[in-house]
Design a protein around this motif. Structure first.
Motif, PDB file in Angstrom:
ATOM      1  N   ILE A   1       1.566  -4.048  -6.400  1.00 48.92           N
ATOM      2  CA  ILE A   1       1.119  -2.695  -5.527  1.00 48.92           C
ATOM      3  C   ILE A   1      -0.467  -2.951  -5.306  1.00 48.92           C
ATOM      4  CG2 ILE A   1       1.014  -0.193  -5.428  1.00 48.92           C
ATOM      5  CD1 ILE A   1       3.348  -0.210  -7.333  1.00 48.92           C
ATOM      6  N   SER A   2      -0.910  -3.073  -4.053  1.00 55.64           N
ATOM      7  CA  SER A   2      -2.385  -3.371  -4.133  1.00 55.64           C
ATOM      8  C   SER A   2      -3.021  -2.061  -4.343  1.00 55.64           C
ATOM      9  CB  SER A   2      -2.397  -3.652  -2.380  1.00 55.64           C
ATOM     10  OG  SER A   2      -1.997  -4.939  -2.183  1.00 55.64           O
ATOM     11  N   GLY A   3      -2.418  -0.856  -4.002  1.00 54.76           N
ATOM     12  CA  GLY A   3      -3.421   0.372  -4.157  1.00 54.76           C
ATOM     13  C   GLY A   3      -2.501   1.958  -3.528  1.00 54.76           C
ATOM     14  N   VAL A   4      -3.269   2.968  -3.752  1.00 54.72           N
ATOM     15  CA  VAL A   4      -2.407   4.136  -3.045  1.00 54.72           C
ATOM     16  C   VAL A   4      -3.641   4.870  -2.003  1.00 54.72           C
ATOM     17  CG1 VAL A   4      -1.933   6.682  -3.815  1.00 54.72           C
ATOM     18  CG2 VAL A   4      -1.467   4.689  -5.167  1.00 54.72           C
ATOM     19  N   VAL A   5      -2.800   5.194  -1.107  1.00 54.52           N
ATOM     20  CA  VAL A   5      -3.695   5.987  -0.032  1.00 54.52           C
ATOM     21  C   VAL A   5      -3.118   7.236  -0.042  1.00 54.52           C
ATOM     22  CG1 VAL A   5      -4.294   6.049   2.567  1.00 54.52           C
ATOM     23  CG2 VAL A   5      -4.247   4.023   1.209  1.00 54.52           C
ATOM     24  N   MET A   6      -4.032   8.315  -0.301  1.00 54.93           N
ATOM     25  CA  MET A   6      -3.495   9.693   0.114  1.00 54.93           C
ATOM     26  C   MET A   6      -3.721  10.170   1.339  1.00 54.93           C
ATOM     27  SD  MET A   6      -4.828  11.606  -3.675  1.00 54.93           S
ATOM     28  CE  MET A   6      -3.564  12.772  -3.250  1.00 54.93           C
ATOM     29  N   THR A   7      -2.879  10.870   1.760  1.00 53.89           N
ATOM     30  CA  THR A   7      -2.712  11.543   3.152  1.00 53.89           C
ATOM     31  C   THR A   7      -2.462  13.057   2.883  1.00 53.89           C
ATOM     32  OG1 THR A   7      -0.369  11.151   3.424  1.00 53.89           O
ATOM     33  CG2 THR A   7      -1.797   9.503   4.216  1.00 53.89           C
TER      34      THR A   7
ATOM     35  N   ILE B   1       0.940  -1.072   0.109  1.00 55.54           N
ATOM     36  CA  ILE B   1       0.080  -0.112   0.154  1.00 55.54           C
ATOM     37  C   ILE B   1       0.971   1.361  -0.062  1.00 55.54           C
ATOM     38  CG2 ILE B   1      -1.823   1.254   1.366  1.00 55.54           C
ATOM     39  CD1 ILE B   1      -2.721  -1.285   2.466  1.00 55.54           C
ATOM     40  N   LEU B   2       1.014   2.068  -0.992  1.00 51.03           N
ATOM     41  CA  LEU B   2       1.704   3.195  -1.314  1.00 51.03           C
ATOM     42  C   LEU B   2       0.865   4.272  -0.598  1.00 51.03           C
ATOM     43  CD1 LEU B   2       4.483   3.700  -2.506  1.00 51.03           C
ATOM     44  CD2 LEU B   2       3.344   4.221  -4.695  1.00 51.03           C
ATOM     45  N   ILE B   3       1.633   5.123   0.161  1.00 51.69           N
ATOM     46  CA  ILE B   3       1.162   6.467   0.862  1.00 51.69           C
ATOM     47  C   ILE B   3       1.714   7.423  -0.079  1.00 51.69           C
ATOM     48  CG2 ILE B   3       0.806   7.774   3.010  1.00 51.69           C
ATOM     49  CD1 ILE B   3      -0.355   4.891   3.318  1.00 51.69           C
ATOM     50  N   VAL B   4       0.517   8.454  -0.475  1.00 53.93           N
ATOM     51  CA  VAL B   4       1.150   9.671  -0.887  1.00 53.93           C
ATOM     52  C   VAL B   4       0.502  10.876  -0.478  1.00 53.93           C
ATOM     53  CG1 VAL B   4       0.902  10.700  -3.072  1.00 53.93           C
ATOM     54  CG2 VAL B   4       0.998   8.265  -3.345  1.00 53.93           C
ATOM     55  N   ALA B   5       1.419  11.898  -0.020  1.00 58.71           N
ATOM     56  CA  ALA B   5       1.197  12.897   0.934  1.00 58.71           C
ATOM     57  C   ALA B   5       0.862  14.061  -0.327  1.00 58.71           C
ATOM     58  CB  ALA B   5       2.217  13.559   1.704  1.00 58.71           C
ATOM     59  N   ALA B   6      -0.543  14.670  -0.203  1.00 59.99           N
ATOM     60  CA  ALA B   6      -0.824  15.713  -0.652  1.00 59.99           C
ATOM     61  C   ALA B   6      -0.100  16.890  -0.650  1.00 59.99           C
ATOM     62  CB  ALA B   6      -2.432  15.832  -0.613  1.00 59.99           C
ATOM     63  N   GLY B   7       0.447  17.716  -1.566  1.00 57.24           N
ATOM     64  CA  GLY B   7       1.231  18.836  -1.368  1.00 57.24           C
ATOM     65  C   GLY B   7       2.419  18.732  -0.799  1.00 57.24           C
TER      66      GLY B   7
END
Length: 478
Positions: free
Chosen positions: A426-432, A399-405
């Motif tokens: 890669i199962s998916g993306v989580v935006m933080t 699970i790939l974490i992507v921080a907005a901004g």
């Protein structure tokens, strides 16, 4: 970019655009105030020829005057015409300086010459225009040929319009200057906003992720300025929108990798400080609240955070198991009232990548999968080190974490490439860190439209009837 992109840019940068517009309007106003007012006055001269009166002579004379008008227009600003004007009006100017304030024009296919003079003094502008028209008439008669029989001039210039004293200045045109300033400022603001958005490679919204990768977005976590004070928001404030975001993510996990029997996931990111550790911890708590038997493993053997977040003893942990100094059952610690267990990182080793990629680690992963319904591995970021990529290949899902901004588009691509290089799925993306205000604002129920599950609103924990069932017995029946 599409129309909605430009609208979003305008919404996002409206303060910059308004500020530049106001600055440009102010500059135009100051320029208009400081500029010396100038007045314009115009005299008009008619050019005619002397003829015998026959039709043929009249036609030839008319054609001659039209052809000569352009020549006379040029003579009007020469020293021949202007020096007498300077002497008559006693002007403190040279002929060249005076010529700069005179504009001579002739309407097309006419025998009329317009002489316009601009000056800071309205009366002087009128006097100069009248004097130039008189001097031009005299000068033309001097240089043109005379009739051989009568000795009279063949061309005659007659002033048909006397220049009057203007009552209002022609410059500065204050309304026009302000309007042009507003247009320039508006265009400059919009241009800078679009350029800034074009050059900005940071990921700010779900659409930026979709333009970068085809991976599914399985959740979004809103930004919380107090995240450092209360990292375990699901435990500290279960009714908050941020806690609901983690429960939504928990629900969406049941749709990931449905063909996999083992429900183990590596949680990682491209760079540091994107919220992967807090996401791992809160996700594990929400899974345990739903009735699943969950193990949270701190696999970040470089900068472990889980023990601090969960407020447990972290001196002994995963590294001690990997090197044979401790048994698994001795270092796993229960947490909370549910079925959540935590395995801290333990001592920081000199060779984290080798330990995580060892056969002993593969055996431990199998043991975890046999004991727990869901296993969450909190791993270091992908771009600085290879630990997460190595472990993700063994675990079978990331699970790939992507921080907005914060995360750059090329960093996200690099993280995906690092996982693809070792063959880690890669199962998916989580935006933080998603903003809650502005054009990129995020509502925690937003991702429900993609069919990943349901959202429940700010009413506390999700009902058990829609909570994912991760029990191994239920999966075996399925």
């Amino acid at each position: 970019m599409e129309l909605r992109d430009y609208i979003r840019i305008l919404q996002k940068s409206w303060m910059l655009i308004v500020a530049l517009t106001l600055v440009a309007v102010a500059a135009a106003s100051v320029f208009s105030i400081l500029q010396t007012p100038t007045f314009s006055s115009t005299s008009r001269v008619f050019v005619s020829t002397q003829s015998s009166g026959t039709t043929s002579d009249l036609v030839q004379g008319a054609s001659f005057t039209v052809a000569r008008v352009k020549t006379y227009s040029g003579i009007a600003v020469t020293p021949l015409v202007l020096l007498p004007v300077i002497e008559t009006l006693r002007l403190d100017q040279t002929s060249a300086e005076l010529a700069e304030n005179i504009t001579v024009s002739a309407p097309l296919d006419t025998s009329i010459i317009d002489i316009a003079v601009t000056d800071a003094d309205p009366r002087r502008a009128a006097d100069i225009a009248n004097a130039v028209s008189e001097s031009l008439a005299v000068g033309v008669q001097e240089i043109e040929q005379r009739d051989k029989v009568t000795g009279a001039p063949s061309v005659k210039l007659t002033r048909v319009q006397v220049a009057s004293v203007p009552s209002a200045p022609v410059a500065p045109n204050v309304p026009l200057n302000i309007a042009l300033g507003a247009i320039v400022g508006l265009a400059l603001g919009i241009g800078i906003a679009v350029l800034r958005e074009t050059l900005d490679t940071r990921i700010r919204s779900q659409r930026d992720v979709e333009q970068t990768t085809d991976l599914p977005i399985i959740g979004g976590i809103v930004f919380d300025p107090k995240a450092t004070e209360r990292p375990l928001i699901v435990h500290a404030d279960p009714r908050s929108p941020r806690a609901e975001s983690f429960r939504t993510l928990r629900t969406n996990l049941q749709y990931l990798d449905v063909e996999r029997v083992d429900r183990a996931f590596v949680v990682t990111s491209s760079i540091g400080s994107e919220g992967k550790s807090t996401t791992s911890a809160n996700l594990a708590i929400s899974l345990a609240d739903a009735g699943a038997r969950v193990l949270l493993v701190d696999a970040d053997l470089r900068k472990p955070r889980v023990a601090d977040y969960m407020n447990i003893e972290g001196g002994v942990g995963l590294t001690d198991v990997l090197v044979g100094r401790a048994e698994i059952e001795d270092v796993i610690q229960p947490w909370g009232r549910g079925q959540l267990f935590v395995l801290p990182a333990g001592h920081i080793p000199p060779n984290p990548s080798e330990l995580l990629g060892s056969s002993r680690m593969a055996q431990i992963i199998e043991q975890f999968n046999a004991t727990f319904d869901v296993v969450i591995f909190d791993c270091p970021p992908l771009l600085p080190v290879t630990d997460a990529a190595i472990l993700a290949k063994s675990v079978g899902g990331a699970i790939l974490i992507v921080a907005a901004g914060r995360t750059q588009k090329n960093q996200l691509k690099g993280a995906i490439a690092a996982l693809d290089k070792v063959g880690a799925p890669i199962s998916g993306v989580v935006m933080t860190m998603l903003p809650t205000k502005g054009p990129d604002a995020y509502g925690y129920g937003h991702y429900g439209q993609y069919g990943y599950g349901h959202t429940y609103g700010d009413v506390g924990p999700a009902p058990d009837v829609v909570a994912p069932n991760y029990s191994r017995r239920s999966r075996s029946k399925a």
